[in-house]
Design a protein around this motif. Structure first.
Motif, PDB file in Angstrom:
ATOM      1  N   HIS A 206      -5.372   2.797   9.280  1.00  0.00           N
ATOM      2  CA  HIS A 206      -5.743   2.469   7.908  1.00  0.00           C
ATOM      3  C   HIS A 206      -5.481   0.978   7.704  1.00  0.00           C
ATOM      4  CE1 HIS A 206      -5.396   2.283   3.505  1.00  0.00           C
ATOM      5  NE2 HIS A 206      -6.237   3.306   3.528  1.00  0.00           N
ATOM      6  N   TYR A 207      -6.375   0.292   7.007  1.00  0.00           N
ATOM      7  CA  TYR A 207      -6.242  -1.156   6.846  1.00  0.00           C
ATOM      8  C   TYR A 207      -4.913  -1.548   6.196  1.00  0.00           C
ATOM      9  CZ  TYR A 207      -7.293  -0.864   1.859  1.00  0.00           C
ATOM     10  OH  TYR A 207      -7.240  -0.577   0.518  1.00  0.00           O
TER      11      TYR A 207
ATOM     12  N   GLY B 155     -15.532   0.988   7.264  1.00  0.00           N
ATOM     13  CA  GLY B 155     -15.149   0.927   5.862  1.00  0.00           C
ATOM     14  C   GLY B 155     -15.327   2.257   5.175  1.00  0.00           C
TER      15      GLY B 155
ATOM     16  N   PHE C 250     -14.229  -2.050  12.575  1.00  0.00           N
ATOM     17  CA  PHE C 250     -13.796  -1.389  11.344  1.00  0.00           C
ATOM     18  C   PHE C 250     -14.835  -0.357  10.948  1.00  0.00           C
ATOM     19  CE2 PHE C 250     -16.503  -4.770   9.845  1.00  0.00           C
ATOM     20  CZ  PHE C 250     -17.189  -4.211   8.775  1.00  0.00           C
TER      21      PHE C 250
ATOM     22  N   ALA D 169     -11.493  -2.626   4.382  1.00  0.00           N
ATOM     23  CA  ALA D 169     -11.380  -2.603   5.842  1.00  0.00           C
ATOM     24  C   ALA D 169     -12.119  -3.795   6.437  1.00  0.00           C
ATOM     25  CB  ALA D 169     -11.933  -1.298   6.406  1.00  0.00           C
ATOM     26  N   GLU D 170     -13.285  -4.100   5.912  1.00  0.00           N
ATOM     27  CA  GLU D 170     -14.054  -5.242   6.401  1.00  0.00           C
ATOM     28  C   GLU D 170     -13.306  -6.542   6.118  1.00  0.00           C
ATOM     29  OE1 GLU D 170     -18.560  -7.131   6.086  1.00  0.00           O
ATOM     30  OE2 GLU D 170     -17.971  -5.524   4.726  1.00  0.00           O
TER      31      GLU D 170
ATOM     32  N   ASP E  81     -11.904   2.069   4.971  1.00  0.00           N
ATOM     33  CA  ASP E  81     -10.460   2.052   5.188  1.00  0.00           C
ATOM     34  C   ASP E  81      -9.951   1.954   6.622  1.00  0.00           C
ATOM     35  OD1 ASP E  81     -11.479   4.551   5.725  1.00  0.00           O
ATOM     36  OD2 ASP E  81     -10.036   5.641   4.517  1.00  0.00           O
ATOM     37  N   PHE E  82     -10.775   2.065   7.651  1.00  0.00           N
ATOM     38  CA  PHE E  82     -10.267   2.078   9.019  1.00  0.00           C
ATOM     39  C   PHE E  82     -10.511   0.766   9.757  1.00  0.00           C
ATOM     40  CE2 PHE E  82     -10.992   6.884   9.138  1.00  0.00           C
ATOM     41  CZ  PHE E  82      -9.681   7.153   8.792  1.00  0.00           C
ATOM     42  N   ILE E  83      -9.494   0.333  10.499  1.00  0.00           N
ATOM     43  CA  ILE E  83      -9.590  -0.756  11.464  1.00  0.00           C
ATOM     44  C   ILE E  83      -9.387  -0.110  12.827  1.00  0.00           C
ATOM     45  CG2 ILE E  83      -8.523  -2.877  12.335  1.00  0.00           C
ATOM     46  CD1 ILE E  83      -9.792  -3.383   9.692  1.00  0.00           C
TER      47      ILE E  83
ATOM     48  N   ASN F 199     -15.294  -4.552   0.607  1.00  0.00           N
ATOM     49  CA  ASN F 199     -14.835  -3.451   1.446  1.00  0.00           C
ATOM     50  C   ASN F 199     -13.479  -3.846   2.048  1.00  0.00           C
ATOM     51  OD1 ASN F 199     -14.333  -1.901   3.801  1.00  0.00           O
ATOM     52  ND2 ASN F 199     -16.513  -1.504   4.066  1.00  0.00           N
TER      53      ASN F 199
END
Length: 152
Positions: A116-117, A95, A93, A49-50, A97-99, A47
């Motif tokens: 977005h990561y 997942g 996060f 983001a992860e 795609d987001f942090i 993933n």
């Protein structure tokens, strides 16, 4: 001609996970011990983001090792209003795609930055802790989460 399908080749952007637990960070001034500490217990994640969160948490923890007892981590983040400064209270996060950065602005109001990561640009900085409490160290807390969620 053969009807055999060609072997699947991953696209260039997909990393080869191999047997290496994590690529080494490249920090010219870092000792081998410091580099090993940043990599301790980290396994790559599928993933994105992860995976960004895992490495970001280790970088925050490493940064905090240089702070004194009255300082804590803050950040200047491109895209925030004003000087882009915030005190970081937590990082998460969602997942794939987001942090998320959660904290307070200069006025003490809660802020949550969702990025977005692939767009993360964070400059960690030092903040004086508020007089009413001890300085927080979020890097250790984040690293504990990383350890709990490591893939086998």
């Amino acid at each position: 001609m053969t009807d055999k399908p060609a072997p699947a080749v991953p696209p260039a952007f997909v990393p080869d996970w191999g047997v290496t637990p994590c690529p080494r960070p490249v920090v010219p001034a870092a000792t081998p011990e410091r580099t090993a500490a940043m990599m301790d217990g980290v396994r790559m994640r599928e993933n994105p983001a992860e995976w960004a969160f895992v490495r970001l948490s280790k970088l925050i923890e490493d940064f905090e090792k240089g702070l004194d007892k009255d300082e804590e981590v803050g950040a200047r983040i491109v895209g925030l209003p004003g000087d882009g400064a915030m005190s970081i209270e937590d990082v998460g996060f969602w997942g794939p795609d987001f942090i998320m950065f959660l904290g307070r602005n200069a006025d003490g109001k809660p802020v949550r930055l969702i990025q977005h990561y692939g767009q993360i640009n964070v400059m960690l900085d030092v903040r004086k802790r508020p007089e009413e409490r001890e300085a927080r160290r979020i890097g250790f807390q984040l690293s504990e989460l990383v350890r709990k969620t490591n893939p086998e």
